[in-house]
Design a protein around this motif. Structure first.
Motif, PDB file in Angstrom:
ATOM      1  N   LEU A   8       7.308  42.849  33.417  1.00  0.00           N
ATOM      2  CA  LEU A   8       7.331  43.790  34.546  1.00  0.00           C
ATOM      3  C   LEU A   8       6.357  43.354  35.638  1.00  0.00           C
ATOM      4  O   LEU A   8       6.648  43.493  36.831  1.00  0.00           O
ATOM      5  CB  LEU A   8       7.028  45.210  34.071  1.00  0.00           C
ATOM      6  CG  LEU A   8       8.150  45.890  33.286  1.00  0.00           C
ATOM      7  CD1 LEU A   8       7.658  47.207  32.688  1.00  0.00           C
ATOM      8  CD2 LEU A   8       9.362  46.119  34.165  1.00  0.00           C
ATOM      9  N   ALA A   9       5.201  42.818  35.247  1.00  0.00           N
ATOM     10  CA  ALA A   9       4.238  42.315  36.230  1.00  0.00           C
ATOM     11  C   ALA A   9       4.831  41.128  36.992  1.00  0.00           C
ATOM     12  O   ALA A   9       4.659  41.013  38.214  1.00  0.00           O
ATOM     13  CB  ALA A   9       2.934  41.917  35.542  1.00  0.00           C
ATOM     14  N   ARG A  27      12.628  51.769  39.868  1.00  0.00           N
ATOM     15  CA  ARG A  27      13.814  51.534  40.702  1.00  0.00           C
ATOM     16  C   ARG A  27      13.535  50.445  41.716  1.00  0.00           C
ATOM     17  O   ARG A  27      12.488  50.421  42.355  1.00  0.00           O
ATOM     18  CB  ARG A  27      14.183  52.823  41.421  1.00  0.00           C
ATOM     19  CG  ARG A  27      15.422  52.701  42.244  1.00  0.00           C
ATOM     20  CD  ARG A  27      15.783  54.023  42.885  1.00  0.00           C
ATOM     21  NE  ARG A  27      17.123  53.892  43.388  1.00  0.00           N
ATOM     22  CZ  ARG A  27      18.043  54.805  43.347  1.00  0.00           C
ATOM     23  NH1 ARG A  27      17.763  55.975  42.849  1.00  0.00           N
ATOM     24  NH2 ARG A  27      19.229  54.586  43.817  1.00  0.00           N
ATOM     25  N   LEU A  28      14.505  49.544  41.874  1.00  0.00           N
ATOM     26  CA  LEU A  28      14.438  48.512  42.898  1.00  0.00           C
ATOM     27  C   LEU A  28      14.982  49.108  44.186  1.00  0.00           C
ATOM     28  O   LEU A  28      16.087  49.653  44.204  1.00  0.00           O
ATOM     29  CB  LEU A  28      15.285  47.306  42.477  1.00  0.00           C
ATOM     30  CG  LEU A  28      15.360  46.163  43.470  1.00  0.00           C
ATOM     31  CD1 LEU A  28      14.014  45.451  43.557  1.00  0.00           C
ATOM     32  CD2 LEU A  28      16.445  45.181  43.063  1.00  0.00           C
ATOM     33  N   LYS A  29      14.203  49.037  45.247  1.00  0.00           N
ATOM     34  CA  LYS A  29      14.651  49.562  46.544  1.00  0.00           C
ATOM     35  C   LYS A  29      14.806  48.392  47.498  1.00  0.00           C
ATOM     36  O   LYS A  29      13.900  47.565  47.622  1.00  0.00           O
ATOM     37  CB  LYS A  29      13.655  50.578  47.084  1.00  0.00           C
ATOM     38  CG  LYS A  29      13.557  51.797  46.201  1.00  0.00           C
ATOM     39  CD  LYS A  29      12.586  52.809  46.742  1.00  0.00           C
ATOM     40  CE  LYS A  29      12.537  54.015  45.804  1.00  0.00           C
ATOM     41  NZ  LYS A  29      11.622  55.022  46.282  1.00  0.00           N
ATOM     42  N   VAL A  30      15.954  48.327  48.169  1.00  0.00           N
ATOM     43  CA  VAL A  30      16.248  47.234  49.092  1.00  0.00           C
ATOM     44  C   VAL A  30      16.517  47.824  50.474  1.00  0.00           C
ATOM     45  O   VAL A  30      17.376  48.687  50.630  1.00  0.00           O
ATOM     46  CB  VAL A  30      17.479  46.415  48.637  1.00  0.00           C
ATOM     47  CG1 VAL A  30      17.732  45.262  49.591  1.00  0.00           C
ATOM     48  CG2 VAL A  30      17.300  45.910  47.219  1.00  0.00           C
ATOM     49  N   LEU A  85      14.402  47.993  34.730  1.00  0.00           N
ATOM     50  CA  LEU A  85      14.358  48.838  35.927  1.00  0.00           C
ATOM     51  C   LEU A  85      15.426  49.923  35.744  1.00  0.00           C
ATOM     52  O   LEU A  85      16.527  49.844  36.301  1.00  0.00           O
ATOM     53  CB  LEU A  85      14.623  48.013  37.188  1.00  0.00           C
ATOM     54  CG  LEU A  85      13.569  46.946  37.502  1.00  0.00           C
ATOM     55  CD1 LEU A  85      14.029  46.046  38.633  1.00  0.00           C
ATOM     56  CD2 LEU A  85      12.251  47.593  37.850  1.00  0.00           C
ATOM     57  N   PRO A  86      15.114  50.945  34.953  1.00  0.00           N
ATOM     58  CA  PRO A  86      16.125  51.937  34.584  1.00  0.00           C
ATOM     59  C   PRO A  86      16.675  52.748  35.749  1.00  0.00           C
ATOM     60  O   PRO A  86      17.744  53.333  35.648  1.00  0.00           O
ATOM     61  CB  PRO A  86      15.392  52.838  33.586  1.00  0.00           C
ATOM     62  CG  PRO A  86      13.947  52.651  33.893  1.00  0.00           C
ATOM     63  CD  PRO A  86      13.804  51.243  34.395  1.00  0.00           C
TER      64      PRO A  86
END
Length: 98
Positions: A8-9, A27-30, A85-86
């Motif tokens: 994760l790091a 969460r991945l934000k784009v 990244l659930p």
């Protein structure tokens, strides 16, 4: 540090290299606007999307896959499909306020 924490790091460090990506609450934000400024082309489902950041963000959020020419972003998008990244991917018009 557990292997998962190390991974994760590493994911966070990779995300920090891209001005159009952020990770929060699993969460991945784009940000589409920032991606375009960085010269990244986003293609929902392999087809060119509509013009405009808001329209592109909506198209990407509805697509099953999004292609990009940047390997780092492609890897992050794939990782967002795992339990690392659930929260998945959140496609935003802008990642940061205007």
């Amino acid at each position: 540090m557990t292997p998962r924490e190390r991974l994760l790091a590493d994911i966070r460090r990779l995300a920090d290299e891209l001005p159009c990506v952020g990770i929060a609450d699993g969460r991945l934000k784009v940000g589409v606007h920032e991606a375009r400024l960085a010269g990244l082309e986003l293609e929902p489902d392999g087809r060119p999307g509509p013009e405009g950041d808001a329209a592109m963000a909506e198209a990407c959020s509805k697509a099953s896959t999004v292609r990009t020419g940047d390997g780092r972003l492609a890897l992050l998008l794939e990782l967002a499909r795992t339990d690392l990244l659930p929260g998945g991917v959140g496609w935003l018009e802008r990642l940061r306020g205007a």
